[in-house]
Design a protein around this motif. Structure first.
Motif, short mmCIF file in Angstrom:
data_model
loop_
_atom_site.label_atom_id
_atom_site.label_comp_id
_atom_site.label_asym_id
_atom_site.label_seq_id
_atom_site.Cartn_x
_atom_site.Cartn_y
_atom_site.Cartn_z
N GLY A 11 0.80 -1.22 0.00
CA GLY A 11 0.00 0.00 0.00
C GLY A 11 0.83 1.26 0.00
N LEU A 12 2.01 1.17 0.58
CA LEU A 12 2.87 2.35 0.68
C LEU A 12 3.50 2.73 -0.66
CD1 LEU A 12 4.10 4.33 2.73
CD2 LEU A 12 5.98 2.73 2.98
N ILE A 13 3.90 1.75 -1.42
CA ILE A 13 4.60 2.03 -2.67
C ILE A 13 3.74 2.82 -3.66
CG2 ILE A 13 5.61 0.93 -4.71
CD1 ILE A 13 6.76 -1.18 -2.78
N PRO A 14 2.49 2.41 -3.94
CA PRO A 14 1.69 3.24 -4.86
C PRO A 14 1.41 4.64 -4.32
CG PRO A 14 0.65 1.11 -4.53
CD PRO A 14 1.78 1.20 -3.57
N SER A 15 1.29 4.77 -2.99
CA SER A 15 0.99 6.09 -2.44
C SER A 15 2.13 7.07 -2.64
CB SER A 15 0.65 5.97 -0.95
OG SER A 15 1.81 5.64 -0.22
N LEU A 18 1.44 8.26 -6.49
CA LEU A 18 0.16 8.85 -6.87
C LEU A 18 0.09 10.29 -6.38
CD1 LEU A 18 -2.24 5.90 -6.01
CD2 LEU A 18 -1.49 6.65 -8.26
N PRO A 19 -0.59 11.16 -7.14
CA PRO A 19 -0.71 12.56 -6.71
C PRO A 19 -1.56 12.67 -5.46
CG PRO A 19 -2.03 12.17 -8.66
CD PRO A 19 -1.25 10.92 -8.41
N GLU A 20 -1.31 13.74 -4.70
CA GLU A 20 -2.07 13.95 -3.47
C GLU A 20 -3.54 14.17 -3.79
OE1 GLU A 20 -2.05 17.07 0.20
OE2 GLU A 20 -0.16 16.53 -0.73
N GLY A 21 -4.40 13.56 -3.05
CA GLY A 21 -5.83 13.69 -3.28
C GLY A 21 -6.38 12.68 -4.26
N TYR A 22 -5.51 11.83 -4.81
CA TYR A 22 -5.96 10.83 -5.77
C TYR A 22 -6.87 9.83 -5.07
CZ TYR A 22 -5.69 7.18 -9.29
OH TYR A 22 -6.00 6.23 -10.23
N LEU A 23 -8.04 9.66 -5.56
CA LEU A 23 -9.04 8.77 -4.99
C LEU A 23 -9.31 9.07 -3.52
CD1 LEU A 23 -7.92 5.34 -6.51
CD2 LEU A 23 -9.81 6.78 -7.25
N HIS A 25 -11.80 10.53 -1.88
CA HIS A 25 -13.13 10.20 -1.39
C HIS A 25 -13.30 8.69 -1.28
CE1 HIS A 25 -17.19 11.29 -0.42
NE2 HIS A 25 -17.65 10.43 -1.30
N VAL A 26 -12.87 7.97 -2.31
CA VAL A 26 -12.99 6.51 -2.31
C VAL A 26 -12.11 5.92 -1.22
CG1 VAL A 26 -12.56 4.43 -3.66
CG2 VAL A 26 -13.56 6.45 -4.75
N ARG A 27 -10.93 6.48 -1.07
CA ARG A 27 -9.98 5.97 -0.07
C ARG A 27 -10.54 6.11 1.34
NH1 ARG A 27 -4.65 8.80 -0.74
NH2 ARG A 27 -5.89 10.44 0.13
N ARG A 28 -11.18 7.26 1.61
CA ARG A 28 -11.77 7.45 2.94
C ARG A 28 -12.86 6.42 3.23
NH1 ARG A 28 -13.10 13.48 2.58
NH2 ARG A 28 -12.02 13.22 0.66
N HIS A 29 -13.72 6.16 2.25
CA HIS A 29 -14.78 5.17 2.45
C HIS A 29 -14.18 3.76 2.58
CE1 HIS A 29 -18.16 7.79 2.15
NE2 HIS A 29 -17.71 8.29 0.99
N LEU A 30 -13.16 3.47 1.81
CA LEU A 30 -12.51 2.16 1.89
C LEU A 30 -11.86 1.98 3.25
CD1 LEU A 30 -11.75 -0.43 0.40
CD2 LEU A 30 -9.69 0.72 -0.38
#
Length: 90
Positions: A11-15, A18-23, A25-30
């Motif tokens: 999970g750390l490597i893609p973060s 990825l640009p800040e704020g990417y997904l 809203h979805v990330r918060r729900h997940l």
């Protein structure tokens, strides 16, 4: 334990890329859904044990001491990291 470490690294490597704020809203729900699922399955595991009330009485003081230490050190480290790395007001 190795699976947990690999999951955190996966999970750390893609973060990092990825640009800040990417997904966001979805990330918060997940994250919320995952946390609720984790708490649910912890409750199921606790509920499956028929001797849980006896064990709670045995582990009561130990659990209380561990909980106090977790809370105290969590607050202390959060305050330390906010002081060290927190955003400065303009």
């Amino acid at each position: 334990m190795l699976y947990y470490i690999l999951a955190v690294i996966a999970g750390l490597i893609p973060s990092l890329f990825l640009p800040e704020g990417y997904l966001g809203h979805v990330r918060r729900h997940l994250f919320t859904f995952s946390l609720v699922g984790l708490l649910f399955f912890m409750g199921v595991n606790l509920g499956k044990d028929p001797h849980i009330l006896e064990k709670l009485a045995d582990y009561g003081l130990t659990s209380f001491i561990i909980s106090v230490f977790v809370i105290v050190f969590s607050v202390a480290f959060v305050l330390l990291f906010v002081r060290l790395f927190g955003k400065k007001e303009c």
